[in-house]
Design an enzyme around this catalytic site. Structure first.
Site, PDB file in Angstrom:
ATOM      1  N   GLY A  64     -24.271   1.033  10.178  1.00 59.92           N
ATOM      2  CA  GLY A  64     -23.410   1.855  11.023  1.00 59.92           C
ATOM      3  C   GLY A  64     -24.035   2.210  12.355  1.00 59.92           C
ATOM      4  O   GLY A  64     -23.607   3.154  13.022  1.00 59.92           O
ATOM      5  N   ASP A 110     -27.303  -8.930   7.043  1.00 56.49           N
ATOM      6  CA  ASP A 110     -28.033  -7.660   7.033  1.00 56.49           C
ATOM      7  C   ASP A 110     -29.131  -7.632   8.105  1.00 56.49           C
ATOM      8  O   ASP A 110     -30.054  -8.446   8.074  1.00 56.49           O
ATOM      9  CB  ASP A 110     -28.628  -7.523   5.614  1.00 56.49           C
ATOM     10  CG  ASP A 110     -29.136  -6.135   5.322  1.00 56.49           C
ATOM     11  OD1 ASP A 110     -29.252  -5.326   6.250  1.00 56.49           O
ATOM     12  OD2 ASP A 110     -29.441  -5.877   4.143  1.00 56.49           O
ATOM     13  N   ASP A 158     -28.019   2.978   2.902  1.00 57.86           N
ATOM     14  CA  ASP A 158     -27.738   2.545   1.525  1.00 57.86           C
ATOM     15  C   ASP A 158     -27.295   3.702   0.627  1.00 57.86           C
ATOM     16  O   ASP A 158     -27.903   4.768   0.618  1.00 57.86           O
ATOM     17  CB  ASP A 158     -28.992   1.922   0.908  1.00 57.86           C
ATOM     18  CG  ASP A 158     -29.320   0.581   1.545  1.00 57.86           C
ATOM     19  OD1 ASP A 158     -28.696   0.240   2.576  1.00 57.86           O
ATOM     20  OD2 ASP A 158     -30.193  -0.122   1.016  1.00 57.86           O
TER      21      ASP A 158
HETATM   22  C1  GLA Z   1     -30.391  -3.395   2.697  1.00 53.76           C
HETATM   23  C2  GLA Z   1     -28.895  -3.302   2.462  1.00 53.76           C
HETATM   24  C3  GLA Z   1     -28.626  -3.248   0.981  1.00 53.76           C
HETATM   25  C4  GLA Z   1     -29.188  -4.492   0.318  1.00 53.76           C
HETATM   26  C5  GLA Z   1     -30.676  -4.624   0.620  1.00 53.76           C
HETATM   27  C6  GLA Z   1     -31.225  -5.946   0.152  1.00 53.76           C
HETATM   28  O1  GLA Z   1     -31.063  -2.251   2.299  1.00 53.76           O
HETATM   29  O2  GLA Z   1     -28.363  -2.178   3.121  1.00 53.76           O
HETATM   30  O3  GLA Z   1     -27.240  -3.142   0.744  1.00 53.76           O
HETATM   31  O4  GLA Z   1     -28.499  -5.615   0.777  1.00 53.76           O
HETATM   32  O5  GLA Z   1     -30.920  -4.525   2.008  1.00 53.76           O
HETATM   33  O6  GLA Z   1     -32.565  -6.131   0.485  1.00 53.76           O
END
Ligand code: GLA
Length: 500
Positions: free
Chosen positions: A303, A264, A324
Protein backbone atom coordinates in the site's frame (compact mmCIF):
# COMPACT_ATOMS: atom_id res chain seq x y z
CA UNK A 1 66.80 -6.60 3.12
CA UNK A 2 66.80 -5.13 6.59
CA UNK A 3 63.99 -2.72 5.65
CA UNK A 4 61.88 -5.59 4.28
CA UNK A 5 62.45 -7.55 7.49
CA UNK A 6 61.32 -4.61 9.64
CA UNK A 7 58.23 -4.17 7.43
CA UNK A 8 57.25 -7.83 7.87
CA UNK A 9 57.72 -7.56 11.63
CA UNK A 10 55.38 -4.57 11.75
CA UNK A 11 52.75 -6.47 9.77
CA UNK A 12 52.92 -9.47 12.11
CA UNK A 13 52.89 -7.35 15.22
CA UNK A 14 49.70 -5.49 14.28
CA UNK A 15 47.29 -8.04 12.88
CA UNK A 16 44.25 -5.74 13.43
CA UNK A 17 45.65 -3.22 11.06
CA UNK A 18 46.56 -5.65 8.32
CA UNK A 19 44.24 -5.99 5.31
CA UNK A 20 43.14 -9.42 6.55
CA UNK A 21 39.40 -8.92 6.27
CA UNK A 22 39.47 -7.41 2.82
CA UNK A 23 37.76 -9.69 0.37
CA UNK A 24 34.44 -11.15 -0.70
CA UNK A 25 33.09 -13.59 1.89
CA UNK A 26 30.11 -15.90 1.54
CA UNK A 27 28.04 -17.87 4.04
CA UNK A 28 26.32 -20.81 2.36
CA UNK A 29 23.21 -22.20 3.97
CA UNK A 30 21.81 -25.15 1.99
CA UNK A 31 18.02 -25.53 2.28
CA UNK A 32 16.00 -28.75 1.94
CA UNK A 33 14.43 -27.44 -1.29
CA UNK A 34 17.85 -27.68 -2.95
CA UNK A 35 18.53 -23.94 -2.97
CA UNK A 36 21.37 -22.34 -1.06
CA UNK A 37 20.68 -19.24 0.98
CA UNK A 38 23.82 -17.16 0.59
CA UNK A 39 24.96 -14.13 2.56
CA UNK A 40 27.77 -12.08 1.03
CA UNK A 41 30.03 -9.79 3.02
CA UNK A 42 32.16 -7.75 0.67
CA UNK A 43 34.66 -6.12 3.00
CA UNK A 44 37.45 -3.58 2.66
CA UNK A 45 39.67 -3.01 5.62
CA UNK A 46 41.89 0.03 5.96
CA UNK A 47 43.54 0.14 9.34
CA UNK A 48 40.75 -0.25 11.86
CA UNK A 49 38.06 0.90 9.43
CA UNK A 50 35.95 -1.63 7.58
CA UNK A 51 33.70 -0.58 4.70
CA UNK A 52 31.78 -2.51 2.06
CA UNK A 53 28.39 -4.18 1.70
CA UNK A 54 26.36 -7.05 3.13
CA UNK A 55 23.86 -8.85 0.89
CA UNK A 56 21.50 -11.17 2.75
CA UNK A 57 18.41 -12.45 0.94
CA UNK A 58 16.22 -9.51 0.01
CA UNK A 59 18.43 -7.08 1.96
CA UNK A 60 21.45 -5.13 0.80
CA UNK A 61 23.25 -3.07 3.41
CA UNK A 62 26.06 -0.57 3.11
CA UNK A 63 28.45 -0.75 6.04
CA UNK A 64 28.26 2.60 7.79
CA UNK A 65 30.00 1.92 11.09
CA UNK A 66 32.73 -0.46 12.17
CA UNK A 67 34.99 -1.11 15.11
CA UNK A 68 37.87 -3.51 15.62
CA UNK A 69 39.76 -5.64 13.14
CA UNK A 70 40.40 -9.22 12.18
CA UNK A 71 40.62 -10.48 15.78
CA UNK A 72 37.23 -9.05 16.66
CA UNK A 73 35.01 -6.59 14.84
CA UNK A 74 31.51 -5.13 14.76
CA UNK A 75 29.89 -3.91 11.56
CA UNK A 76 26.70 -1.90 11.22
CA UNK A 77 24.94 -2.01 7.87
CA UNK A 78 22.27 0.42 6.77
CA UNK A 79 19.74 0.38 3.93
CA UNK A 80 16.73 2.45 2.97
CA UNK A 81 13.36 0.76 2.76
CA UNK A 82 11.27 3.46 1.11
CA UNK A 83 11.68 6.34 3.51
CA UNK A 84 12.58 4.18 6.52
CA UNK A 85 16.11 3.19 7.44
CA UNK A 86 16.83 -0.44 8.31
CA UNK A 87 20.00 -1.38 10.19
CA UNK A 88 21.78 -4.63 10.87
CA UNK A 89 24.73 -5.49 13.11
CA UNK A 90 27.31 -8.24 12.50
CA UNK A 91 29.98 -9.23 14.97
CA UNK A 92 32.85 -11.50 14.07
CA UNK A 93 36.46 -12.42 13.88
CA UNK A 94 38.89 -14.12 11.57
CA UNK A 95 39.65 -17.72 12.57
CA UNK A 96 42.31 -19.18 10.27
CA UNK A 97 40.91 -18.66 6.79
CA UNK A 98 37.32 -18.54 8.01
CA UNK A 99 35.30 -15.52 8.99
CA UNK A 100 33.10 -16.30 12.00
CA UNK A 101 30.15 -13.90 12.15
CA UNK A 102 27.01 -13.55 14.23
CA UNK A 103 23.91 -11.44 13.72
CA UNK A 104 20.25 -11.24 14.70
CA UNK A 105 17.77 -11.49 11.83
CA UNK A 106 15.34 -9.37 13.87
CA UNK A 107 16.16 -7.36 17.00
CA UNK A 108 14.13 -9.77 19.18
CA UNK A 109 15.48 -12.93 17.46
CA UNK A 110 18.22 -15.20 18.78
CA UNK A 111 21.74 -14.68 17.49
CA UNK A 112 22.54 -16.61 14.31
CA UNK A 113 26.15 -17.73 14.03
CA UNK A 114 27.64 -18.27 10.60
CA UNK A 115 30.95 -19.16 8.99
CA UNK A 116 31.98 -17.36 5.82
CA UNK A 117 34.62 -18.38 3.31
CA UNK A 118 36.40 -16.33 0.70
CA UNK A 119 34.81 -16.37 -2.76
CA UNK A 120 36.02 -14.64 -5.94
CA UNK A 121 35.57 -10.88 -6.12
CA UNK A 122 32.30 -9.93 -7.78
CA UNK A 123 30.44 -13.12 -6.88
CA UNK A 124 26.99 -12.22 -5.54
CA UNK A 125 27.51 -8.55 -6.43
CA UNK A 126 24.24 -6.65 -6.38
CA UNK A 127 23.08 -5.91 -9.93
CA UNK A 128 22.99 -2.26 -10.94
CA UNK A 129 19.58 -0.66 -11.41
CA UNK A 130 18.18 -0.60 -14.90
CA UNK A 131 16.84 2.56 -16.44
CA UNK A 132 13.06 2.85 -16.27
CA UNK A 133 10.84 3.66 -19.22
CA UNK A 134 8.40 6.57 -19.25
CA UNK A 135 4.93 6.00 -17.88
CA UNK A 136 1.98 4.94 -20.01
CA UNK A 137 -1.40 3.32 -19.41
CA UNK A 138 -1.16 -0.44 -19.62
CA UNK A 139 -4.31 -1.79 -21.29
CA UNK A 140 -6.89 -3.46 -19.07
CA UNK A 141 -6.54 -7.26 -19.36
CA UNK A 142 -10.29 -7.70 -18.86
CA UNK A 143 -9.82 -10.11 -15.93
CA UNK A 144 -11.10 -10.10 -12.34
CA UNK A 145 -14.38 -8.30 -13.05
CA UNK A 146 -15.31 -9.38 -9.53
CA UNK A 147 -12.73 -9.78 -6.74
CA UNK A 148 -10.54 -12.88 -7.28
CA UNK A 149 -11.44 -15.86 -5.09
CA UNK A 150 -9.13 -18.73 -4.29
CA UNK A 151 -6.42 -19.92 -1.95
CA UNK A 152 -2.83 -18.80 -1.31
CA UNK A 153 -0.11 -20.83 0.37
CA UNK A 154 1.67 -18.17 2.43
CA UNK A 155 -0.42 -17.69 5.59
CA UNK A 156 -0.41 -21.36 6.52
CA UNK A 157 2.54 -22.93 4.73
CA UNK A 158 5.11 -20.15 4.15
CA UNK A 159 8.29 -21.99 3.02
CA UNK A 160 6.70 -25.44 3.40
CA UNK A 161 4.50 -25.22 0.30
CA UNK A 162 5.20 -27.95 -2.24
CA UNK A 163 3.69 -29.80 -5.19
CA UNK A 164 1.78 -32.25 -2.97
CA UNK A 165 0.25 -29.46 -0.87
CA UNK A 166 -0.88 -27.58 -3.97
CA UNK A 167 -2.47 -30.72 -5.45
CA UNK A 168 -4.09 -31.38 -2.08
CA UNK A 169 -5.59 -27.89 -1.99
CA UNK A 170 -6.92 -28.28 -5.53
CA UNK A 171 -8.53 -31.62 -4.60
CA UNK A 172 -10.03 -30.10 -1.47
CA UNK A 173 -11.35 -26.98 -3.18
CA UNK A 174 -12.88 -28.99 -6.00
CA UNK A 175 -14.55 -31.42 -3.61
CA UNK A 176 -15.61 -29.48 -0.50
CA UNK A 177 -18.04 -26.98 -2.02
CA UNK A 178 -15.58 -24.06 -2.30
CA UNK A 179 -15.35 -24.34 -6.07
CA UNK A 180 -19.16 -24.40 -6.29
CA UNK A 181 -19.43 -21.05 -4.52
CA UNK A 182 -16.80 -19.36 -6.71
CA UNK A 183 -13.30 -20.12 -5.36
CA UNK A 184 -11.06 -20.64 -8.35
CA UNK A 185 -7.37 -19.79 -7.94
CA UNK A 186 -4.81 -22.00 -6.21
CA UNK A 187 -1.90 -19.63 -5.69
CA UNK A 188 1.66 -20.63 -4.89
CA UNK A 189 3.37 -17.87 -2.91
CA UNK A 190 7.09 -17.39 -2.26
CA UNK A 191 9.73 -20.19 -2.02
CA UNK A 192 8.98 -22.16 -5.20
CA UNK A 193 11.94 -20.69 -7.09
CA UNK A 194 15.35 -22.31 -7.65
CA UNK A 195 17.29 -19.97 -9.91
CA UNK A 196 17.96 -19.60 -13.62
CA UNK A 197 19.23 -22.03 -16.22
CA UNK A 198 21.96 -21.20 -18.75
CA UNK A 199 19.41 -19.38 -20.94
CA UNK A 200 18.19 -17.30 -18.02
CA UNK A 201 14.89 -19.18 -17.64
CA UNK A 202 13.49 -19.26 -14.12
CA UNK A 203 13.42 -22.78 -12.71
CA UNK A 204 11.42 -24.19 -9.80
CA UNK A 205 13.22 -25.84 -6.90
CA UNK A 206 13.00 -29.45 -5.70
CA UNK A 207 9.60 -28.90 -4.07
CA UNK A 208 8.05 -28.38 -7.53
CA UNK A 209 9.46 -31.02 -9.88
CA UNK A 210 7.26 -30.06 -12.85
CA UNK A 211 5.35 -26.79 -12.82
CA UNK A 212 3.58 -27.46 -16.13
CA UNK A 213 2.33 -30.84 -14.89
CA UNK A 214 1.15 -29.20 -11.67
CA UNK A 215 -0.72 -26.49 -13.59
CA UNK A 216 -2.30 -29.18 -15.79
CA UNK A 217 -3.42 -31.01 -12.67
CA UNK A 218 -5.01 -27.91 -11.12
CA UNK A 219 -6.71 -27.13 -14.45
CA UNK A 220 -8.00 -30.69 -14.64
CA UNK A 221 -9.97 -29.95 -11.47
CA UNK A 222 -11.65 -26.99 -13.19
CA UNK A 223 -9.50 -24.54 -11.20
CA UNK A 224 -6.78 -22.01 -12.00
CA UNK A 225 -3.24 -21.67 -10.71
CA UNK A 226 -1.22 -18.69 -9.54
CA UNK A 227 2.43 -18.00 -8.86
CA UNK A 228 4.59 -15.38 -7.14
CA UNK A 229 7.61 -13.24 -7.96
CA UNK A 230 9.28 -9.91 -7.29
CA UNK A 231 10.40 -7.01 -9.48
CA UNK A 232 13.65 -7.10 -7.51
CA UNK A 233 16.59 -9.51 -7.79
CA UNK A 234 15.24 -11.36 -4.73
CA UNK A 235 11.83 -12.11 -3.27
CA UNK A 236 10.93 -11.41 0.33
CA UNK A 237 12.06 -14.88 1.36
CA UNK A 238 15.35 -14.29 -0.51
CA UNK A 239 14.55 -16.45 -3.56
CA UNK A 240 15.15 -15.54 -7.21
CA UNK A 241 13.14 -12.52 -8.42
CA UNK A 242 12.25 -11.36 -11.93
CA UNK A 243 14.55 -8.32 -12.11
CA UNK A 244 15.84 -7.98 -15.68
CA UNK A 245 13.92 -11.11 -16.77
CA UNK A 246 10.36 -9.79 -16.73
CA UNK A 247 9.45 -10.64 -20.35
CA UNK A 248 11.10 -14.03 -20.11
CA UNK A 249 9.38 -14.89 -16.84
CA UNK A 250 5.97 -13.80 -18.14
CA UNK A 251 6.48 -16.11 -21.13
CA UNK A 252 7.55 -18.95 -18.84
CA UNK A 253 4.45 -18.51 -16.69
CA UNK A 254 2.27 -18.54 -19.82
CA UNK A 255 4.01 -21.70 -21.09
CA UNK A 256 3.43 -23.43 -17.74
CA UNK A 257 -0.24 -22.43 -17.81
CA UNK A 258 -0.16 -19.91 -14.97
CA UNK A 259 -3.30 -17.77 -14.53
CA UNK A 260 -2.36 -15.35 -11.73
CA UNK A 261 0.79 -13.54 -10.62
CA UNK A 262 1.40 -11.93 -7.24
CA UNK A 263 4.29 -9.51 -7.68
CA UNK A 264 5.98 -8.51 -4.44
CA UNK A 265 8.20 -5.42 -4.13
CA UNK A 266 10.77 -6.65 -1.55
CA UNK A 267 14.20 -6.84 -3.25
CA UNK A 268 13.28 -3.98 -5.61
CA UNK A 269 13.64 -1.56 -2.69
CA UNK A 270 17.42 -1.81 -2.96
CA UNK A 271 17.34 -0.41 -6.50
CA UNK A 272 14.33 1.87 -6.74
CA UNK A 273 12.60 4.51 -4.64
CA UNK A 274 8.92 4.30 -3.74
CA UNK A 275 8.17 7.09 -6.25
CA UNK A 276 9.44 4.79 -9.00
CA UNK A 277 7.12 1.91 -8.16
CA UNK A 278 4.65 2.71 -10.90
CA UNK A 279 7.35 2.57 -13.61
CA UNK A 280 8.72 -0.66 -12.11
CA UNK A 281 5.32 -2.38 -11.92
CA UNK A 282 4.54 -1.23 -15.45
CA UNK A 283 7.35 -3.47 -16.78
CA UNK A 284 5.61 -6.67 -15.67
CA UNK A 285 2.17 -5.27 -16.57
CA UNK A 286 3.36 -4.88 -20.17
CA UNK A 287 5.13 -8.23 -20.13
CA UNK A 288 2.04 -10.13 -18.94
CA UNK A 289 -0.09 -8.61 -21.67
CA UNK A 290 2.42 -9.77 -24.27
CA UNK A 291 2.81 -13.24 -22.76
CA UNK A 292 -0.08 -14.68 -24.72
CA UNK A 293 -2.19 -15.92 -21.82
CA UNK A 294 -4.70 -14.14 -19.57
CA UNK A 295 -2.89 -13.70 -16.23
CA UNK A 296 -4.37 -11.81 -13.29
CA UNK A 297 -1.82 -9.24 -12.08
CA UNK A 298 -1.78 -8.73 -8.32
CA UNK A 299 0.50 -6.01 -6.93
CA UNK A 300 2.05 -6.44 -3.50
CA UNK A 301 3.93 -3.40 -2.25
CA UNK A 302 2.12 -2.98 1.06
CA UNK A 303 0.00 0.00 0.00
CA UNK A 304 2.95 2.36 -0.41
CA UNK A 305 3.10 5.31 -2.81
CA UNK A 306 -0.73 5.51 -2.89
CA UNK A 307 -0.88 2.48 -5.16
CA UNK A 308 -4.69 2.71 -5.46
CA UNK A 309 -4.15 5.81 -7.59
CA UNK A 310 -1.98 4.05 -10.22
CA UNK A 311 -2.46 0.30 -9.71
CA UNK A 312 -4.99 0.05 -12.56
CA UNK A 313 -2.72 2.08 -14.88
CA UNK A 314 0.04 -0.56 -14.69
CA UNK A 315 -2.48 -3.28 -15.55
CA UNK A 316 -3.01 -4.30 -11.91
CA UNK A 317 -6.13 -6.27 -11.07
CA UNK A 318 -5.54 -5.88 -7.33
CA UNK A 319 -3.07 -4.11 -5.09
CA UNK A 320 -2.24 -4.73 -1.49
CA UNK A 321 -3.19 -1.77 0.66
CA UNK A 322 -1.36 -2.79 3.85
CA UNK A 323 1.52 -4.71 5.38
CA UNK A 324 1.14 -8.42 6.11
CA UNK A 325 -1.90 -9.69 7.96
CA UNK A 326 -1.44 -12.04 10.92
CA UNK A 327 -3.90 -14.51 12.39
CA UNK A 328 -4.94 -12.28 15.28
CA UNK A 329 -8.00 -10.17 16.02
CA UNK A 330 -5.76 -7.16 16.49
CA UNK A 331 -4.01 -7.48 13.12
CA UNK A 332 -7.16 -8.34 11.15
CA UNK A 333 -9.24 -5.48 12.59
CA UNK A 334 -6.42 -2.93 12.35
CA UNK A 335 -6.23 -3.69 8.65
CA UNK A 336 -9.90 -4.30 7.84
CA UNK A 337 -11.40 -1.30 9.59
CA UNK A 338 -8.78 1.06 8.13
CA UNK A 339 -9.87 0.63 4.51
CA UNK A 340 -12.73 3.13 4.44
CA UNK A 341 -11.10 5.94 2.50
CA UNK A 342 -9.85 3.66 -0.25
CA UNK A 343 -13.42 2.79 -1.26
CA UNK A 344 -13.60 5.08 -4.31
CA UNK A 345 -10.59 3.40 -5.95
CA UNK A 346 -12.15 -0.06 -6.27
CA UNK A 347 -13.92 -0.98 -9.49
CA UNK A 348 -14.53 -4.09 -11.60
CA UNK A 349 -11.12 -5.41 -12.63
CA UNK A 350 -9.18 -3.34 -10.07
CA UNK A 351 -9.44 -4.09 -6.37
CA UNK A 352 -8.03 -2.86 -3.10
CA UNK A 353 -6.48 -5.87 -1.38
CA UNK A 354 -6.26 -5.75 2.43
CA UNK A 355 -4.36 -9.09 2.31
CA UNK A 356 -5.35 -12.73 2.37
CA UNK A 357 -7.75 -14.45 4.70
CA UNK A 358 -6.62 -16.02 7.97
CA UNK A 359 -9.95 -17.81 8.47
CA UNK A 360 -9.35 -21.28 9.90
CA UNK A 361 -5.74 -20.79 10.94
CA UNK A 362 -6.61 -21.05 14.62
CA UNK A 363 -5.72 -17.65 16.04
CA UNK A 364 -9.26 -16.25 16.14
CA UNK A 365 -12.70 -17.42 17.25
CA UNK A 366 -15.43 -18.33 14.78
CA UNK A 367 -17.19 -15.02 15.55
CA UNK A 368 -13.96 -13.18 14.76
CA UNK A 369 -13.56 -15.12 11.52
CA UNK A 370 -17.17 -14.21 10.60
CA UNK A 371 -16.18 -10.57 11.13
CA UNK A 372 -13.13 -11.14 8.87
CA UNK A 373 -15.27 -12.69 6.10
CA UNK A 374 -18.05 -10.08 6.35
CA UNK A 375 -15.68 -7.15 6.31
CA UNK A 376 -13.72 -8.50 3.33
CA UNK A 377 -17.04 -9.04 1.52
CA UNK A 378 -18.17 -5.48 2.15
CA UNK A 379 -14.72 -4.20 1.12
CA UNK A 380 -14.96 -6.00 -2.24
CA UNK A 381 -11.60 -7.54 -1.31
CA UNK A 382 -10.03 -10.58 -2.98
CA UNK A 383 -11.09 -13.68 -1.02
CA UNK A 384 -7.97 -15.81 -0.87
CA UNK A 385 -8.32 -18.45 1.81
CA UNK A 386 -5.06 -18.96 3.69
CA UNK A 387 -5.75 -22.10 5.70
CA UNK A 388 -5.19 -25.80 5.08
CA UNK A 389 -8.26 -26.69 3.03
CA UNK A 390 -7.66 -30.40 3.59
CA UNK A 391 -8.45 -30.16 7.27
CA UNK A 392 -10.90 -27.61 8.54
CA UNK A 393 -13.85 -27.72 10.90
CA UNK A 394 -17.38 -27.64 9.48
CA UNK A 395 -17.78 -24.18 11.07
CA UNK A 396 -14.77 -22.81 9.16
CA UNK A 397 -15.93 -24.34 5.89
CA UNK A 398 -19.34 -22.79 6.48
CA UNK A 399 -17.77 -19.36 7.05
CA UNK A 400 -15.69 -19.61 3.87
CA UNK A 401 -18.59 -20.86 1.77
CA UNK A 402 -21.48 -18.69 2.91
CA UNK A 403 -23.09 -18.05 -0.48
CA UNK A 404 -25.02 -15.01 0.67
CA UNK A 405 -21.93 -13.27 2.02
CA UNK A 406 -19.97 -14.25 -1.10
CA UNK A 407 -22.73 -12.78 -3.27
CA UNK A 408 -22.07 -9.44 -1.57
CA UNK A 409 -18.33 -9.76 -2.22
CA UNK A 410 -18.91 -10.70 -5.85
CA UNK A 411 -21.57 -8.07 -6.56
CA UNK A 412 -21.13 -7.08 -10.17
CA UNK A 413 -21.16 -3.32 -9.64
CA UNK A 414 -17.92 -3.68 -7.70
CA UNK A 415 -18.57 -0.75 -5.38
CA UNK A 416 -16.53 -1.02 -2.21
CA UNK A 417 -18.47 -0.52 1.02
CA UNK A 418 -17.82 2.37 3.38
CA UNK A 419 -18.16 3.01 7.09
CA UNK A 420 -21.35 4.90 7.81
CA UNK A 421 -21.04 5.27 11.56
CA UNK A 422 -18.80 4.39 14.44
CA UNK A 423 -20.53 4.88 17.75
CA UNK A 424 -18.03 3.67 20.37
CA UNK A 425 -16.84 0.12 19.81
CA UNK A 426 -19.44 -0.59 17.14
CA UNK A 427 -19.04 0.13 13.46
CA UNK A 428 -21.65 0.08 10.75
CA UNK A 429 -20.53 -0.41 7.19
CA UNK A 430 -22.70 -0.45 4.12
CA UNK A 431 -22.13 -1.48 0.54
CA UNK A 432 -24.43 -0.51 -2.35
CA UNK A 433 -25.36 -3.47 -4.54
CA UNK A 434 -26.17 -3.84 -8.22
CA UNK A 435 -29.86 -4.53 -7.53
CA UNK A 436 -30.22 -1.16 -5.82
CA UNK A 437 -30.14 -2.71 -2.36
CA UNK A 438 -27.47 -2.62 0.32
CA UNK A 439 -25.32 -4.99 2.33
CA UNK A 440 -24.91 -3.81 5.89
CA UNK A 441 -22.42 -5.02 8.47
CA UNK A 442 -22.94 -4.13 12.11
CA UNK A 443 -19.66 -4.97 13.80
CA UNK A 444 -18.99 -5.12 17.52
CA UNK A 445 -15.33 -4.59 18.37
CA UNK A 446 -16.01 -4.66 22.12
CA UNK A 447 -15.15 -7.49 24.51
CA UNK A 448 -18.84 -7.83 25.48
CA UNK A 449 -22.02 -8.36 23.42
CA UNK A 450 -23.67 -5.07 22.48
CA UNK A 451 -27.26 -4.09 21.81
CA UNK A 452 -27.26 -1.89 18.78
CA UNK A 453 -29.84 0.28 17.00
CA UNK A 454 -29.44 1.34 13.42
CA UNK A 455 -31.43 4.19 11.88
CA UNK A 456 -32.35 3.42 8.28
CA UNK A 457 -32.00 7.05 7.35
CA UNK A 458 -28.24 6.69 8.09
CA UNK A 459 -27.76 3.89 5.58
CA UNK A 460 -28.43 5.62 2.31
CA UNK A 461 -31.09 7.29 0.35
CA UNK A 462 -33.79 4.82 1.18
CA UNK A 463 -37.02 4.67 3.04
CA UNK A 464 -37.33 2.27 5.96
CA UNK A 465 -37.36 -1.29 4.56
CA UNK A 466 -40.01 -3.77 5.59
CA UNK A 467 -37.79 -6.81 5.37
CA UNK A 468 -34.14 -7.80 5.36
CA UNK A 469 -32.10 -10.95 5.00
CA UNK A 470 -29.79 -11.93 7.85
CA UNK A 471 -26.78 -13.38 6.01
CA UNK A 472 -25.17 -15.44 8.77
CA UNK A 473 -28.43 -16.79 10.23
CA UNK A 474 -29.84 -17.29 6.69
CA UNK A 475 -33.12 -15.83 7.91
CA UNK A 476 -35.65 -13.40 6.50
CA UNK A 477 -36.46 -10.64 8.96
CA UNK A 478 -39.66 -8.63 9.06
CA UNK A 479 -38.87 -5.03 9.92
CA UNK A 480 -40.95 -2.26 11.42
CA UNK A 481 -40.24 1.40 11.97
CA UNK A 482 -37.33 3.71 11.32
CA UNK A 483 -34.79 1.68 13.27
CA UNK A 484 -33.41 -1.83 13.46
CA UNK A 485 -32.11 -3.24 16.74
CA UNK A 486 -29.95 -6.30 17.27
CA UNK A 487 -27.60 -7.78 19.83
CA UNK A 488 -24.18 -8.27 18.27
CA UNK A 489 -21.82 -10.80 19.88
CA UNK A 490 -18.45 -9.65 21.16
CA UNK A 491 -16.05 -9.38 18.18
CA UNK A 492 -18.94 -10.54 16.02
CA UNK A 493 -21.14 -9.17 13.29
CA UNK A 494 -24.73 -9.00 12.14
CA UNK A 495 -24.75 -8.85 8.38
CA UNK A 496 -27.90 -7.84 6.54
CA UNK A 497 -28.97 -7.52 2.97
CA UNK A 498 -31.69 -4.99 2.23
CA UNK A 499 -33.50 -5.13 -1.08
CA UNK A 500 -34.26 -1.95 -2.98
C1 GLA B 1 5.67 -10.51 1.76
C2 GLA B 1 4.21 -10.51 1.35
C3 GLA B 1 3.54 -11.75 1.89
C4 GLA B 1 4.24 -12.98 1.35
C5 GLA B 1 5.72 -12.94 1.70
C6 GLA B 1 6.49 -14.03 1.01
O1 GLA B 1 5.83 -10.38 3.13
O2 GLA B 1 3.56 -9.34 1.80
O3 GLA B 1 2.17 -11.76 1.53
O4 GLA B 1 4.08 -13.04 -0.04
O5 GLA B 1 6.30 -11.70 1.32
O6 GLA B 1 7.87 -13.97 1.25
Amino acid sequence: MRTLFTFLLVLLAEPCFGADLTGNWAVLDPLPDGTVRTTYLDLHQEGSRITGTIRAGQFYFKIVESTGGSDGFTLTGSMMDGTAERRVKYEGQLVGDELHVATRRRPEAETTEMIAHRVPAGQGAYPPRRPLRGLHEVADNGLARTPPMGWNSWNKFAGRVDDAAVRGMADAMAGNGMKDVGYQYINIDDTWEAGRDAQGNITPNKKFPDMKALADYVHSKGLKIGIYSSPGPNTCAGYEGSFGHEEQDARTYAAWGIDYLKYDWCGARNLYADEEMRAVYQIMGDALLRAGRPIVYSLCQYGRAEVWKWGAAVGGNAWRTTGDIRDTWDSMTKIGFAQDELGPWAAPGHWNDPDMLEIGNGGMSDDEYRTHMSLWAILAAPLLAGNDLREMTPAILEILTNREVIAVNQDKDGKQGRRISKPGDQEVWSRPLADGGYAIGIFNRAAKPAKFSLKWSDVGEMSAPTHARELWAHKDLALKGEEYSATVPSHGVVMLRIAK
